[in-house]
Write a protein that holds these residues in place. Structure first.
Motif, PDB file in Angstrom:
ATOM      1  N   VAL A 208      11.105   3.012   7.967  1.00 51.90           N
ATOM      2  CA  VAL A 208      11.814   3.882   6.676  1.00 51.90           C
ATOM      3  C   VAL A 208      11.144   5.373   6.880  1.00 51.90           C
ATOM      4  CG1 VAL A 208      11.841   4.435   4.286  1.00 51.90           C
ATOM      5  CG2 VAL A 208      11.943   2.122   5.062  1.00 51.90           C
ATOM      6  N   MET A 209      12.006   6.171   7.251  1.00 48.94           N
ATOM      7  CA  MET A 209      11.392   7.884   7.346  1.00 48.94           C
ATOM      8  C   MET A 209      11.586   8.545   6.409  1.00 48.94           C
ATOM      9  SD  MET A 209      13.258   7.487  11.365  1.00 48.94           S
ATOM     10  CE  MET A 209      14.516   6.327  10.759  1.00 48.94           C
ATOM     11  N   LYS A 210      10.595   8.961   5.817  1.00 49.11           N
ATOM     12  CA  LYS A 210      10.693   9.716   4.647  1.00 49.11           C
ATOM     13  C   LYS A 210      10.121  11.169   4.837  1.00 49.11           C
ATOM     14  CE  LYS A 210       6.884  10.266   1.776  1.00 49.11           C
ATOM     15  NZ  LYS A 210       6.926  11.700   1.527  1.00 49.11           N
ATOM     16  N   PRO A 211      10.950  12.074   4.544  1.00 49.91           N
ATOM     17  CA  PRO A 211      10.457  13.671   4.652  1.00 49.91           C
ATOM     18  C   PRO A 211       9.396  13.813   3.504  1.00 49.91           C
ATOM     19  CG  PRO A 211      12.575  13.557   3.438  1.00 49.91           C
ATOM     20  CD  PRO A 211      12.166  12.024   4.010  1.00 49.91           C
ATOM     21  N   LYS A 212       8.863  15.015   3.842  1.00 51.69           N
ATOM     22  CA  LYS A 212       7.583  15.490   3.054  1.00 51.69           C
ATOM     23  C   LYS A 212       8.192  16.072   1.680  1.00 51.69           C
ATOM     24  CE  LYS A 212       7.848  20.314   4.932  1.00 51.69           C
ATOM     25  NZ  LYS A 212       6.911  21.341   5.313  1.00 51.69           N
ATOM     26  N   ASN A 213       7.494  16.080   0.720  1.00 50.06           N
ATOM     27  CA  ASN A 213       7.753  16.422  -0.619  1.00 50.06           C
ATOM     28  C   ASN A 213       8.789  15.616  -1.253  1.00 50.06           C
ATOM     29  OD1 ASN A 213       5.868  18.749  -0.600  1.00 50.06           O
ATOM     30  ND2 ASN A 213       7.388  19.941   0.441  1.00 50.06           N
ATOM     31  N   THR A 214       8.325  14.194  -1.292  1.00 52.36           N
ATOM     32  CA  THR A 214       9.492  13.358  -1.860  1.00 52.36           C
ATOM     33  C   THR A 214       9.020  11.932  -1.797  1.00 52.36           C
ATOM     34  OG1 THR A 214      11.954  12.282  -1.894  1.00 52.36           O
ATOM     35  CG2 THR A 214      10.833  12.860   0.248  1.00 52.36           C
ATOM     36  N   ALA A 215       9.189  11.343  -2.935  1.00 50.36           N
ATOM     37  CA  ALA A 215       8.838   9.786  -3.334  1.00 50.36           C
ATOM     38  C   ALA A 215       9.775   9.017  -2.356  1.00 50.36           C
ATOM     39  CB  ALA A 215       8.449   9.549  -4.493  1.00 50.36           C
ATOM     40  N   ALA A 216      10.895   9.304  -2.198  1.00 45.96           N
ATOM     41  CA  ALA A 216      12.169   8.669  -1.507  1.00 45.96           C
ATOM     42  C   ALA A 216      12.390   7.242  -1.947  1.00 45.96           C
ATOM     43  CB  ALA A 216      11.843   8.638  -0.180  1.00 45.96           C
ATOM     44  N   GLU A 217      12.257   7.159  -3.404  1.00 50.09           N
ATOM     45  CA  GLU A 217      12.479   5.805  -4.220  1.00 50.09           C
ATOM     46  C   GLU A 217      11.218   4.699  -3.946  1.00 50.09           C
ATOM     47  OE1 GLU A 217      14.117   5.615  -6.464  1.00 50.09           O
ATOM     48  OE2 GLU A 217      16.062   6.311  -6.059  1.00 50.09           O
ATOM     49  N   PHE A 218      10.100   5.187  -3.442  1.00 53.44           N
ATOM     50  CA  PHE A 218       8.904   4.502  -3.343  1.00 53.44           C
ATOM     51  C   PHE A 218       8.051   4.878  -4.681  1.00 53.44           C
ATOM     52  CE2 PHE A 218       9.928   4.620   1.186  1.00 53.44           C
ATOM     53  CZ  PHE A 218       9.146   3.570   1.842  1.00 53.44           C
ATOM     54  N   VAL A 219       7.426   3.847  -5.260  1.00 52.50           N
ATOM     55  CA  VAL A 219       6.738   4.017  -6.290  1.00 52.50           C
ATOM     56  C   VAL A 219       5.077   3.731  -6.348  1.00 52.50           C
ATOM     57  CG1 VAL A 219       8.766   3.439  -7.795  1.00 52.50           C
ATOM     58  CG2 VAL A 219       7.138   1.544  -6.941  1.00 52.50           C
ATOM     59  N   ASN A 220       4.462   4.089  -7.336  1.00 51.13           N
ATOM     60  CA  ASN A 220       2.762   3.873  -7.176  1.00 51.13           C
ATOM     61  C   ASN A 220       2.720   4.721  -6.009  1.00 51.13           C
ATOM     62  OD1 ASN A 220       3.140   2.474  -9.525  1.00 51.13           O
ATOM     63  ND2 ASN A 220       3.535   0.349  -8.240  1.00 51.13           N
ATOM     64  N   TYR A 221       2.729   6.002  -5.826  1.00 56.29           N
ATOM     65  CA  TYR A 221       2.414   6.582  -4.494  1.00 56.29           C
ATOM     66  C   TYR A 221       1.381   7.614  -4.932  1.00 56.29           C
ATOM     67  CZ  TYR A 221       5.661   9.687  -6.935  1.00 56.29           C
ATOM     68  OH  TYR A 221       6.423  10.553  -7.851  1.00 56.29           O
ATOM     69  N   THR A 222       0.469   7.945  -3.744  1.00 58.12           N
ATOM     70  CA  THR A 222      -0.446   8.925  -4.002  1.00 58.12           C
ATOM     71  C   THR A 222       0.131  10.280  -3.686  1.00 58.12           C
ATOM     72  OG1 THR A 222      -1.097   8.854  -1.688  1.00 58.12           O
ATOM     73  CG2 THR A 222      -2.346   7.296  -2.933  1.00 58.12           C
ATOM     74  N   PRO A 223      -0.524  11.200  -4.294  1.00 61.66           N
ATOM     75  CA  PRO A 223      -0.237  12.700  -3.947  1.00 61.66           C
ATOM     76  C   PRO A 223      -0.127  13.087  -2.307  1.00 61.66           C
ATOM     77  CG  PRO A 223      -1.958  12.733  -5.834  1.00 61.66           C
ATOM     78  CD  PRO A 223      -1.755  11.345  -5.182  1.00 61.66           C
ATOM     79  N   GLU A 224      -0.884  12.506  -1.806  1.00 59.19           N
ATOM     80  CA  GLU A 224      -0.730  12.718  -0.199  1.00 59.19           C
ATOM     81  C   GLU A 224       0.352  12.216   0.356  1.00 59.19           C
ATOM     82  OE1 GLU A 224      -4.860  13.328  -1.447  1.00 59.19           O
ATOM     83  OE2 GLU A 224      -3.392  11.483  -1.846  1.00 59.19           O
ATOM     84  N   PHE A 225       0.924  10.862   0.014  1.00 63.01           N
ATOM     85  CA  PHE A 225       2.138  10.227   0.459  1.00 63.01           C
ATOM     86  C   PHE A 225       3.328  11.058   0.084  1.00 63.01           C
ATOM     87  CE2 PHE A 225       5.862   7.766  -0.444  1.00 63.01           C
ATOM     88  CZ  PHE A 225       5.802   6.829   0.654  1.00 63.01           C
ATOM     89  N   PHE A 226       3.297  11.724  -1.397  1.00 62.88           N
ATOM     90  CA  PHE A 226       4.403  12.524  -1.726  1.00 62.88           C
ATOM     91  C   PHE A 226       4.496  13.643  -0.805  1.00 62.88           C
ATOM     92  CE2 PHE A 226       6.363  15.794  -4.327  1.00 62.88           C
ATOM     93  CZ  PHE A 226       7.311  15.301  -5.034  1.00 62.88           C
ATOM     94  N   ALA A 227       3.292  14.362  -0.791  1.00 62.66           N
ATOM     95  CA  ALA A 227       3.425  15.671   0.267  1.00 62.66           C
ATOM     96  C   ALA A 227       3.746  15.623   1.622  1.00 62.66           C
ATOM     97  CB  ALA A 227       2.109  16.473   0.067  1.00 62.66           C
ATOM     98  N   GLN A 228       3.309  14.669   2.187  1.00 63.91           N
ATOM     99  CA  GLN A 228       3.459  14.174   3.777  1.00 63.91           C
ATOM    100  C   GLN A 228       4.807  13.737   4.047  1.00 63.91           C
ATOM    101  OE1 GLN A 228       0.113  12.072   4.700  1.00 63.91           O
ATOM    102  NE2 GLN A 228      -1.391  13.658   3.944  1.00 63.91           N
ATOM    103  N   SER A 229       5.252  13.919   5.308  1.00 61.70           N
ATOM    104  CA  SER A 229       6.204  13.093   5.961  1.00 61.70           C
ATOM    105  C   SER A 229       5.491  11.707   6.486  1.00 61.70           C
ATOM    106  CB  SER A 229       7.226  13.860   6.783  1.00 61.70           C
ATOM    107  OG  SER A 229       6.308  14.117   7.869  1.00 61.70           O
ATOM    108  N   ARG A 230       6.176  10.578   6.164  1.00 60.31           N
ATOM    109  CA  ARG A 230       5.697   9.422   6.425  1.00 60.31           C
ATOM    110  C   ARG A 230       6.764   8.436   7.168  1.00 60.31           C
ATOM    111  NH1 ARG A 230       0.815   7.699   3.640  1.00 60.31           N
ATOM    112  NH2 ARG A 230      -0.278   9.473   3.384  1.00 60.31           N
TER     113      ARG A 230
END
Length: 421
Positions: free
Chosen positions: A386-408
């Motif tokens: 799964v490729m997630k862009p930065k500044n999104t939770a992308a329907e993941f839950v229980n995420y950290t601020p770092e996860f939200f801010a970064q592309s993962r």
């Protein structure tokens, strides 16, 4: 509306009891009662500890930060009883146990509980609880054995929280040349608790549903449409409305505009899905597109699309998939000055508005293999990337601020044993 549904359903149950007494005298137990079941025992592993990947929108936890490995993401058990009351009237009850929104617990509930009357071989009428015909494989999506992959592709099946409906539907089927055509229409309601970016929310849906299916040989094409009114409630949102009313009363610029755009009661919503599947001669293909459109910025309007394909080499079937979740018309609110109200209420207003402005997008690819073991068992192994862009939770839950801010880029490995009986 709900009271009328309950009254009519109760009358139906009474009528069923009367008919049972008449019918049971002439019917053998094995002829009128059929018991079946299904289940999946599965484990999943994620290489990202900063968020939870979930299998459906109803889950408040998943694999990653809460559980890693996770034995509850895809595990499910279901049992069904069908009772032939007469040659035309059937009662169906199906109990499901799976992970929902109450953290990691699995609580059994009725996915089906209805009476179905076959007017003739082409037309039926049904009342009670039944699976909402939202997607291409809605009726069988809980049955892992009936699916080629470990789970329905999340980038599409995360779009709708409507699993079942309490109401009425009717279906009609007929031959059109050498194709079988099935038409269905229904209406009903659903109360559902769902974990979203604005917290755990209580949803109420009043649903109207229409779909058409065309089957020919190994091909199946389906198009469906749902129109529903949505109410969303929780204690924090009640305080949000109080705070926004105060800002409007204080004459704060943009307060009335934003509050109107954040409508969450009686929200009109459209949901459209188009799907196709083919399974013949070894090759199997499944593809689907879905769109949800909210007439409010409180909830995001999204598109989802996927393609899944593979080949049966005897009882071993490798497959791959590509999918995409697309955010349309991302909300952007003008500046709002909350200094005229209590700082706690001001912080709540900012948090709720920011949650509705969140971007929801991601891309995914996957590959797996299914091994059909004799006796109604299937073993599957699957990899999802799964490729997630930065500044999104992308329907993941229980995420950290770092996860939200970064592309993962997240890798999910899943193993599942499906069975039917």
């Amino acid at each position: 509306m709900k009271r009328r549904l309950l009254v009519i359903f109760a009358l139906g149950l009474f009528a069923m009891g009367v008919l049972c007494r008449l019918a049971y005298a002439d019917m053998d137990l094995e002829e009128r009662v059929r018991i079946s079941g299904f289940g999946t025992v599965a484990f999943a592993l994620s290489d990202d500890q900063d968020s939870d990947y979930r299998a459906n929108i109803e889950q408040s936890t998943g694999v990653g930060s809460s559980n890693n490995p996770d034995g509850g993401l895809d595990s499910i058990f279901g049992a069904q009883v069908d009772v032939a009351i007469t040659s035309k009237l059937t009662a169906t009850a199906q109990i499901i146990s799976r992970r929902l929104s109450d953290y990691n617990s699995t609580q059994p509930y009725f996915e089906w509980a209805n009476l179905k009357y076959d007017v003739n071989e082409q037309l039926y009428l049904r009342a009670g609880r039944f699976v909402a015909p939202t997607f291409l494989v809605s009726e069988s999506r809980m049955v892992g054995y009936a699916q080629p992959a470990v789970r329905p592709v999340a980038e599409v099946y995360l779009l709708s929280p409507i699993s079942y409906m309490n109401g009425f539907d009717t279906g009609y089927k007929f031959l059109w040349g050498d194709s079988l055509v099935k038409l269905r229409a229904g209406f009903g309601s659903l109360n559902q608790e769902i974990n979203q970016v604005n917290g755990t929310l209580d949803f109420t849906f009043d649903i109207k549903s229409f779909d058409a299916t065309f089957e020919k040989g190994g091909s199946k094409f389906r198009i469906g449409y749902q129109n529903f009114k949505m109410d969303v409630k929780n204690d924090a949102l009640e305080l949000y409305d109080v705070a926004m009313d105060m800002l409007e009363a204080n004459g704060v610029a943009n307060a009335a505009l934003i509050h109107d755009r954040m409508q969450r009661l009686d929200v009109p919503t459209d949901f459209i899905s188009i799907g196709y599947m083919y399974d013949e001669g070894g090759l199997f293909v499944q593809t689907e597109y879905a769109r949800r459109e909210f007439d409010s910025d409180f909830a995001q309007s999204l598109d989802g699309v996927y393609f899944l394909g593979g080949y049966h080499f005897g009882n071993v079937s490798p497959y791959f998939s590509v999918s995409k979740l697309i955010h349309r018309n991302q909300a952007k609110f003008p500046d709002l000055d909350t200094s005229s109200i209590d700082p706690g209420l001001g912080g709540l207003v900012s948090a709720v508005n920011a949650g509705s402005e969140f971007l929801i997008e991601r891309d995914a690819v996957g590959a797996g293999v299914r091994w059909d073991i004799s006796g109604g068992y299937a073993l599957k192994a699957q990899w999802d990337y799964v490729m997630k862009p930065k500044n999104t939770a992308a329907e993941f839950v229980n995420y950290t601020p770092e996860f939200f801010a970064q592309s993962r880029d997240i890798n999910i490995i899943s193993v599942a044993l499906d069975f039917i009986f």
